[in-house]
Motif scaffolding. Sequence first.
Motif, PDB file in Angstrom:
ATOM      1  N   ARG A 380       0.841  -1.202   0.000  1.00  0.00           N
ATOM      2  CA  ARG A 380       0.000   0.000   0.000  1.00  0.00           C
ATOM      3  C   ARG A 380       0.872   1.246   0.000  1.00  0.00           C
ATOM      4  N   ARG A 381       0.531   2.220  -0.828  1.00  0.00           N
ATOM      5  CA  ARG A 381       1.292   3.459  -0.919  1.00  0.00           C
ATOM      6  C   ARG A 381       0.558   4.569  -0.175  1.00  0.00           C
ATOM      7  N   VAL A 382       0.942   4.802   1.052  1.00  0.00           N
ATOM      8  CA  VAL A 382       0.390   5.904   1.826  1.00  0.00           C
ATOM      9  C   VAL A 382       1.563   6.737   2.314  1.00  0.00           C
ATOM     10  N   TRP A 383       1.551   8.015   1.973  1.00  0.00           N
ATOM     11  CA  TRP A 383       2.676   8.886   2.301  1.00  0.00           C
ATOM     12  C   TRP A 383       2.263   9.865   3.400  1.00  0.00           C
ATOM     13  N   ALA A 384       2.799   9.687   4.581  1.00  0.00           N
ATOM     14  CA  ALA A 384       2.447  10.527   5.725  1.00  0.00           C
ATOM     15  C   ALA A 384       3.511  11.595   5.932  1.00  0.00           C
ATOM     16  N   PRO A 385       3.120  12.818   6.261  1.00  0.00           N
ATOM     17  CA  PRO A 385       4.092  13.894   6.468  1.00  0.00           C
ATOM     18  C   PRO A 385       5.135  13.520   7.524  1.00  0.00           C
ATOM     19  N   GLY A 386       6.383  13.647   7.151  1.00  0.00           N
ATOM     20  CA  GLY A 386       7.474  13.346   8.066  1.00  0.00           C
ATOM     21  C   GLY A 386       8.091  11.981   7.891  1.00  0.00           C
ATOM     22  N   MET A 387       7.401  11.048   7.219  1.00  0.00           N
ATOM     23  CA  MET A 387       7.911   9.691   7.122  1.00  0.00           C
ATOM     24  C   MET A 387       9.165   9.629   6.253  1.00  0.00           C
ATOM     25  N   ASP A 388      10.033   8.670   6.580  1.00  0.00           N
ATOM     26  CA  ASP A 388      11.270   8.474   5.837  1.00  0.00           C
ATOM     27  C   ASP A 388      10.998   7.744   4.527  1.00  0.00           C
ATOM     28  N   VAL A 389      11.618   8.199   3.458  1.00  0.00           N
ATOM     29  CA  VAL A 389      11.464   7.549   2.156  1.00  0.00           C
ATOM     30  C   VAL A 389      12.828   7.439   1.488  1.00  0.00           C
ATOM     31  N   GLU A 390      12.854   6.640   0.423  1.00  0.00           N
ATOM     32  CA  GLU A 390      14.075   6.467  -0.351  1.00  0.00           C
ATOM     33  C   GLU A 390      13.702   6.359  -1.823  1.00  0.00           C
ATOM     34  N   HIS A 391      14.501   7.011  -2.674  1.00  0.00           N
ATOM     35  CA  HIS A 391      14.259   6.994  -4.113  1.00  0.00           C
ATOM     36  C   HIS A 391      15.492   6.438  -4.815  1.00  0.00           C
ATOM     37  N   ASP A 392      15.272   5.629  -5.824  1.00  0.00           N
ATOM     38  CA  ASP A 392      16.390   4.991  -6.510  1.00  0.00           C
ATOM     39  C   ASP A 392      17.359   5.999  -7.108  1.00  0.00           C
ATOM     40  N   VAL A 393      16.854   7.146  -7.540  1.00  0.00           N
ATOM     41  CA  VAL A 393      17.694   8.148  -8.192  1.00  0.00           C
ATOM     42  C   VAL A 393      18.121   9.239  -7.221  1.00  0.00           C
ATOM     43  N   HIS A 394      17.182   9.736  -6.429  1.00  0.00           N
ATOM     44  CA  HIS A 394      17.432  10.919  -5.603  1.00  0.00           C
ATOM     45  C   HIS A 394      17.913  10.595  -4.192  1.00  0.00           C
ATOM     46  N   GLY A 395      17.853   9.343  -3.782  1.00  0.00           N
ATOM     47  CA  GLY A 395      18.346   8.965  -2.466  1.00  0.00           C
ATOM     48  C   GLY A 395      17.294   9.074  -1.385  1.00  0.00           C
ATOM     49  N   ARG A 396      17.759   9.301  -0.169  1.00  0.00           N
ATOM     50  CA  ARG A 396      16.868   9.327   0.984  1.00  0.00           C
ATOM     51  C   ARG A 396      16.330  10.724   1.260  1.00  0.00           C
ATOM     52  N   GLY A 397      15.126  10.739   1.842  1.00  0.00           N
ATOM     53  CA  GLY A 397      14.504  12.000   2.209  1.00  0.00           C
ATOM     54  C   GLY A 397      13.303  11.757   3.097  1.00  0.00           C
ATOM     55  N   TRP A 398      12.408  12.740   3.130  1.00  0.00           N
ATOM     56  CA  TRP A 398      11.208  12.600   3.951  1.00  0.00           C
ATOM     57  C   TRP A 398      10.040  13.312   3.280  1.00  0.00           C
ATOM     58  N   VAL A 399       8.852  12.853   3.604  1.00  0.00           N
ATOM     59  CA  VAL A 399       7.643  13.372   2.967  1.00  0.00           C
ATOM     60  C   VAL A 399       7.245  14.710   3.582  1.00  0.00           C
ATOM     61  N   TRP A 400       7.139  15.712   2.700  1.00  0.00           N
ATOM     62  CA  TRP A 400       6.633  17.009   3.153  1.00  0.00           C
ATOM     63  C   TRP A 400       5.104  17.029   3.115  1.00  0.00           C
ATOM     64  N   ARG A 410      11.325  16.127   0.469  1.00  0.00           N
ATOM     65  CA  ARG A 410      12.574  16.873   0.617  1.00  0.00           C
ATOM     66  C   ARG A 410      13.689  15.851   0.790  1.00  0.00           C
ATOM     67  N   PHE A 411      14.642  15.865  -0.096  1.00  0.00           N
ATOM     68  CA  PHE A 411      15.702  14.864  -0.082  1.00  0.00           C
ATOM     69  C   PHE A 411      16.885  15.366   0.752  1.00  0.00           C
ATOM     70  N   GLU A 412      16.922  14.877   1.991  1.00  0.00           N
ATOM     71  CA  GLU A 412      17.982  15.220   2.930  1.00  0.00           C
ATOM     72  C   GLU A 412      17.977  14.201   4.051  1.00  0.00           C
ATOM     73  N   THR A 413      19.072  14.126   4.775  1.00  0.00           N
ATOM     74  CA  THR A 413      19.152  13.271   5.963  1.00  0.00           C
ATOM     75  C   THR A 413      19.837  14.054   7.071  1.00  0.00           C
ATOM     76  N   ALA A 414      19.966  13.441   8.222  1.00  0.00           N
ATOM     77  CA  ALA A 414      20.616  14.094   9.353  1.00  0.00           C
ATOM     78  C   ALA A 414      22.058  14.475   9.040  1.00  0.00           C
ATOM     79  N   ASP A 415      22.666  13.761   8.102  1.00  0.00           N
ATOM     80  CA  ASP A 415      24.089  13.959   7.818  1.00  0.00           C
ATOM     81  C   ASP A 415      24.347  14.781   6.557  1.00  0.00           C
ATOM     82  N   THR A 416      23.300  15.394   6.001  1.00  0.00           N
ATOM     83  CA  THR A 416      23.479  16.195   4.787  1.00  0.00           C
ATOM     84  C   THR A 416      23.048  17.628   5.046  1.00  0.00           C
ATOM     85  N   PRO A 417      23.410  18.548   4.173  1.00  0.00           N
ATOM     86  CA  PRO A 417      22.848  19.898   4.261  1.00  0.00           C
ATOM     87  C   PRO A 417      21.361  19.854   3.919  1.00  0.00           C
TER      88      PRO A 417
END
Length: 444
Positions: A380-400, A410-417
């Motif tokens: 099931r594809r349900v995208w909740a604000p704040g949840m962690d996601v990963e994209h094959d091309v863009h990498g890791r981020g979170w749902v705005w 927004r594609f960012e993690t704790a260790d990135t700008p």
Amino acid sequence: MRAEPTILHVDLDAFFAAVEQRDKPSLRGKPVVVGGVGGRGVVSTASYEARAFGVHSAMPTAEARRRCPNAAFLTGRFHAYRETSRAVMALLRGISPLVEPLSLDEAFVDLAEADLPDHSVTAVSAFARDLKARVREVTGGLTGSVGVGTSKFIAKIASDLDKPDGLVVVAPGNERDLLRPMQVTVIPGVGPATAESLRRIGVHTVAELEQISEDELVRVVGRSHGRSLYLLARAQDDRPVVAEREAKSVSVEDTYDTDHVDRRLLAALLDRQAGKVTERLQKARLSGRTVTVKVRLHDFSTHTRSATLPGPTDDARTVARVARSLLGDVDTSGGVRLLGVGVSGLADWIQDDLFADQEPDETDPFDEETETVLARLSHRRVWAPGMDVEHDVHGRGWVWGAGRGVVTVRFETADTPPGRVLSLAADDPELRPYSPQVSEPPEG
């Protein structure tokens, strides 16, 4: 009462929101609200930037949006909160064997069992400053407010006096002077009803409460409560720090990235949890009589229901059947964000013939429908604000945010700008929820 300040209370500041800001660089220094994001949602935690606009916990999310429309409103990521909490509790247990957690973000520590040169105010203050620095290190930058005193009551009050990132050590003999100017609501157990009862007899502050006799307090609020108020108004609290004891129950609970409403899905999830619980019971050669279901709803309210069997069991079918029945007593129409099953009343024997009159059902609770529903859940594809996601091309981020077939990430993690924001199709096959590897919670 102790003669030295040897009870410490640590409280992580705006914990849920602080974890989100830590893991989402673009939100650092900005207002963040964690809780239910729907129309009937309730605020769980607000960052200090959001609190400046009057947002606070237990406030309806709709009101929080009116007060602070530019805040980031996020659902909870309990796996991140649990992992951070475990790191802090492990640190505390390395200091003293007597650690009493109160929740994920706060605990008492008995410093009488810690390796300190002495327990003077100077030594304890230096130790607490070092502890705060170590908390910041093990949590990746979170701050905690620390209070130290001669009792649990005083230590907890002290930790609230200089938030966030504060440190207050109350020297022995100063407890009553500290309490007297404070409102009576500072005393544990003095909620709105008790405060109103005290107001009717002219009591608003602890100093005024101190002038009331024990007999009068018993008459106004009852024997047990009256006695407690009488003692605490005089800073008398001899409760020890109680370390976690051997588990008296075995339980499993899961928090979901999106609220679940489908009753068949909830039943299937209960079935799976019942299987995990009974597997643990069997490995420990234990059984239990009382089955408990824990449900946290969309508005963060938590409900528990329990039923006690005639005898102990370790049978998954039995536990699942009782759990399903208990869930039927809870109104889940608004959505369930956490579900748990536990068994208590443990014994080291099993009444084998307890359900001997029931024909075994080899497909219950893990029947074909159950597995189908669970399989459907995993896709099931349900995208909740704040949840962690990963994209094959863009990498890791979170749902705005998400809606109308589009998910904004927004594609960012704790260790990135701070990262860039992209809008993608909600069914983009290259986008998926990101599930970090987390350690298994302790049994019980």
